[in-house]
Design an enzyme around this catalytic site. Sequence first.
Site, PDB file in Angstrom:
ATOM      1  N   PRO A 152       0.812  -1.219   0.000  1.00  0.00           N
ATOM      2  CA  PRO A 152       0.000   0.000   0.000  1.00  0.00           C
ATOM      3  C   PRO A 152       0.848   1.274   0.000  1.00  0.00           C
ATOM      4  CG  PRO A 152      -0.758  -1.530   1.707  1.00  0.00           C
ATOM      5  CD  PRO A 152       0.533  -2.070   1.168  1.00  0.00           C
ATOM      6  N   GLU A 155       3.228  -8.678   8.345  1.00  0.00           N
ATOM      7  CA  GLU A 155       3.359  -7.213   8.407  1.00  0.00           C
ATOM      8  C   GLU A 155       4.231  -6.691   7.269  1.00  0.00           C
ATOM      9  OE1 GLU A 155       1.348  -5.883  10.733  1.00  0.00           O
ATOM     10  OE2 GLU A 155       0.952  -7.990  11.200  1.00  0.00           O
ATOM     11  N   ARG A 157      -3.191  -7.943 -20.874  1.00  0.00           N
ATOM     12  CA  ARG A 157      -4.166  -7.621 -21.915  1.00  0.00           C
ATOM     13  C   ARG A 157      -3.683  -6.532 -22.872  1.00  0.00           C
ATOM     14  NH1 ARG A 157      -6.989  -3.172 -21.160  1.00  0.00           N
ATOM     15  NH2 ARG A 157      -8.871  -3.725 -22.295  1.00  0.00           N
ATOM     16  N   ASP A 175      -9.322   3.435 -27.803  1.00  0.00           N
ATOM     17  CA  ASP A 175      -9.031   4.526 -28.679  1.00  0.00           C
ATOM     18  C   ASP A 175      -8.424   5.681 -27.868  1.00  0.00           C
ATOM     19  OD1 ASP A 175      -9.576   6.506 -30.737  1.00  0.00           O
ATOM     20  OD2 ASP A 175     -10.929   4.937 -31.478  1.00  0.00           O
TER      21      ASP A 175
HETATM   22  N1  4HQ Z   1      -0.775  -5.588   0.902  1.00  0.00           N
HETATM   23  N2  4HQ Z   1      -1.534  -2.956  -2.939  1.00  0.00           N
HETATM   24  C1  4HQ Z   1       0.143  -6.086   3.127  1.00  0.00           C
HETATM   25  C2  4HQ Z   1      -1.634  -4.695   0.257  1.00  0.00           C
HETATM   26  C3  4HQ Z   1      -1.362  -4.181  -1.098  1.00  0.00           C
HETATM   27  C4  4HQ Z   1      -2.079  -3.139  -1.737  1.00  0.00           C
HETATM   28  C5  4HQ Z   1       0.371  -6.245   0.307  1.00  0.00           C
HETATM   29  C6  4HQ Z   1      -1.091  -5.967   2.267  1.00  0.00           C
HETATM   30  C7  4HQ Z   1       1.560  -6.355   1.230  1.00  0.00           C
HETATM   31  C8  4HQ Z   1       2.289  -7.104   3.389  1.00  0.00           C
HETATM   32  N3  4HQ Z   1      -0.432  -4.562  -1.962  1.00  0.00           N
HETATM   33  N4  4HQ Z   1       1.153  -6.884   2.516  1.00  0.00           N
HETATM   34  N5  4HQ Z   1      -3.097  -2.446  -1.252  1.00  0.00           N
HETATM   35  O1  4HQ Z   1      -2.621  -4.294   0.826  1.00  0.00           O
HETATM   36  O2  4HQ Z   1      -0.523  -3.815  -3.070  1.00  0.00           O
END
Ligand code: 4HQ
Length: 268
Positions: free
Chosen positions: A88, A115, A153, A168
């Site tokens: 995230p 984590e 894709r 387009d």
């Molecule tokens: N995670 N976009 C926590 C995500 C996530 C997201 C991936 C949760 C990594 C450790 N990954 N782990 N949003 O929520 O990519």
Amino acid sequence: MKFDILTLFPDMFSSPFQESILGKAIEKGLIQIRTINIRDFTTDKHHVVDDTPYGGGQGMVMKVEPIARAMEWIKSQEPSAWTIYLTPQGKPFNQEIARDLSSKSHLVLLCGRYEGVDERVRELFADEEISIGDYVLTGGELAAMVIIDAVSRLLPGVLGSDRSAEEDSFFRSLLEYPQYTRPFNFRGSEVPEVLLSGNHSAISLWRRKEALQRTWIRRPDLLTKAHLSSEDKKLMEEILQNNPKDDGRLRMTDKEFLEKNAQKKPKG
Ligand code: 4HQ
């Protein structure tokens, strides 16, 4: 194009890529997807992949050594492979990033659990960090699937010869216009007459206006990226005159929009 997925749960990827368009793309050899179990790169008796965080606190952190060995194994096969950590905290994924990634020949997607990974993994082994959105998943696996889908894709041949993957350029960064198929009348709700008219320029104009109006109402932020022609600006004026209902999703005022897109009046 090759995709390597580093994960503790390789089985999660079996069915999503066997079906439909991506399944065909794999059969045709247009994409190759390989899962690599990080646990296979442990060297201790109990195949430990995680440990408690330094400094204390909740949960477990993925250890650096197994990921380092897995990454170095991939890199020894293909030094140019582009590595992505899903988190995230990464760059928000969008169509432009998908387009950029589709020009690479080998992507490595690192999926964290718990984590997340030891900070030194990101420092040493991630070329890029990407987020698929502002919410928290239980692991990076679903994020990796989203990226593989959106990138695949765009590759030549994946959607079939007659379709271009990238809408387009005319409609890029606008939301799609409404689509209809039979029946003409469903429970009293009818297909807009213009679509039955056979008048192709009238149909194009209607679709353009619907796309503009829908984008204006639902995602006005996208309009700042869109390339609006002078005809579009006329359509926008009509749309604003009709005063489409503010459904609470507007983020820009009509006035702000008009100021930003004011048409230069020719002098004299
Ligand atoms: N995670 N976009 C926590 C995500 C996530 C997201 C991936 C949760 C990594 C450790 N990954 N782990 N949003 O929520 O990519």
